[in-house]
Motif scaffolding. Structure first.
Motif, PDB file in Angstrom:
ATOM      1  N   THR A  47       0.842  -1.210   0.000  1.00  0.00           N
ATOM      2  CA  THR A  47       0.000   0.000   0.000  1.00  0.00           C
ATOM      3  C   THR A  47       0.876   1.259   0.000  1.00  0.00           C
ATOM      4  OG1 THR A  47      -0.100  -0.177   2.390  1.00  0.00           O
ATOM      5  CG2 THR A  47      -1.933  -1.124   1.156  1.00  0.00           C
ATOM      6  N   PRO A  48       0.355   2.347  -0.587  1.00  0.00           N
ATOM      7  CA  PRO A  48       1.158   3.570  -0.664  1.00  0.00           C
ATOM      8  C   PRO A  48       1.356   4.233   0.696  1.00  0.00           C
ATOM      9  CG  PRO A  48      -0.967   3.841  -1.816  1.00  0.00           C
ATOM     10  CD  PRO A  48      -0.949   2.460  -1.250  1.00  0.00           C
ATOM     11  N   ALA A  49       2.591   4.614   0.962  1.00  0.00           N
ATOM     12  CA  ALA A  49       2.883   5.379   2.181  1.00  0.00           C
ATOM     13  C   ALA A  49       2.108   6.690   2.105  1.00  0.00           C
ATOM     14  CB  ALA A  49       4.380   5.649   2.278  1.00  0.00           C
ATOM     15  N   GLY A  50       1.508   7.095   3.196  1.00  0.00           N
ATOM     16  CA  GLY A  50       0.714   8.334   3.198  1.00  0.00           C
ATOM     17  C   GLY A  50      -0.732   8.109   2.812  1.00  0.00           C
ATOM     18  N   GLY A  51      -1.060   6.899   2.421  1.00  0.00           N
ATOM     19  CA  GLY A  51      -2.445   6.561   2.073  1.00  0.00           C
ATOM     20  C   GLY A  51      -2.761   6.802   0.614  1.00  0.00           C
TER      21      GLY A  51
END
Ligand code: ADE
Length: 246
Positions: free
Chosen positions: A54-58
């Motif tokens: 999943t992408p860091a920072g959402g």
């Protein structure tokens, strides 16, 4: 030994794909280029063989993991140390005919294809990878972009296209769009081939083609026209012709 292409992908079955047919397909069969795929997933280390997270920072989507990518890229570089490594991404520098020509003059290319939201950015800092875009639109993955890039290179390889590719008139080779083409029948649905092309006067034909190329470039590709310096030249096709684009 031919132009050696290595493709790092999660979908090796997409290659050679359309490059197995027609001109590129014949060149492949003749050994003028080669196509080796490397499955990125083979370099995953966990028991689920995961390649993304999943992408860091959402946010939406998934990101290809740098550790897995680096292991795959290192393997590819070790196999073919002389080839430039390109990553297909809409965040890359736009591909140009100049870049295609310089790649085609080299030993081959290693192409990294992304899926999902893209690559962990640190891969570009940690490895000599050139990010390349084929245009301002989003594909579902880098594989189709890689096919475009490879096709553009392969057709320029010696002996692949014969006389057809040696023409200096082609779009972009002159910095302009190419002039329009016509063939028989001379009259079709009430439209005729421009008279000048049937005149046999080669100087007049060349002048007409140049004017058409300039006019079409000015109307359709003002960005190219600007770079070409067309507006400054103030040629008749630039300043006076009022022909509308189709
Ligand atoms: N991957 C997704 N879209 C792309 C594009 N426009 N160019 C290169 N790679 C891509």
């Amino acid at each position: 030994m031919g132009f050696a292409c290595q493709i790092l992908t999660l979908y090796p079955e997409m290659f050679p794909g359309p490059l197995g047919a027609s001109i590129a397909g014949r060149a492949l069969a003749e050994g003028k280029w080669s196509c080796d795929t490397i499955q990125i997933r083979d370099f995953a280390t966990d028991k689920h063989r995961s390649v993304d997270d999943t992408p860091a920072g959402g946010g939406a989507g998934m990101v290809l993991k740098p550790d897995v990518l680096a292991a795959a890229v290192d393997h590819a570089i070790a196999r073919q140390p002389g080839a430039p490594v390109l990553a297909m991404t809409p965040r890359g520098r736009p591909l140009t005919q100049d870049r295609v020509r310089s790649l085609a003059a080299g030993p081959g290319v290693t192409v990294l294809c992304g899926r999902f939201e893209g690559f962990d950015e640190r891969i570009f800092e940690a490895r000599p990878i050139e990010p390349v875009s084929i245009g301002d639109y989003i594909l579902s993955g880098g594989e189709t972009a890689a096919i475009v890039l490879l096709d553009a290179c392969i057709r320029l390889l010696p002996g692949v296209m014969g006389a057809a590719s040696s023409g200096d008139d082609e779009s972009f080779e002159t910095g302009l769009l190419e002039y329009p083409h016509y063939t028989r029948p001379v009259e079709w649905e009430g439209r005729t081939i421009p008279e000048v092309l049937r005149s046999g006067d080669h100087a007049k034909i060349a002048a007409w083609r140049k004017a058409q190329a300039e006019n079409d470039t000015r109307l359709r590709r003002p960005d190219l026209w600007e770079r070409h310096g067309g507006a400054r030249v103030g040629s008749p096709s630039g300043a006076q012709r009022e022909k509308k684009d189709r």
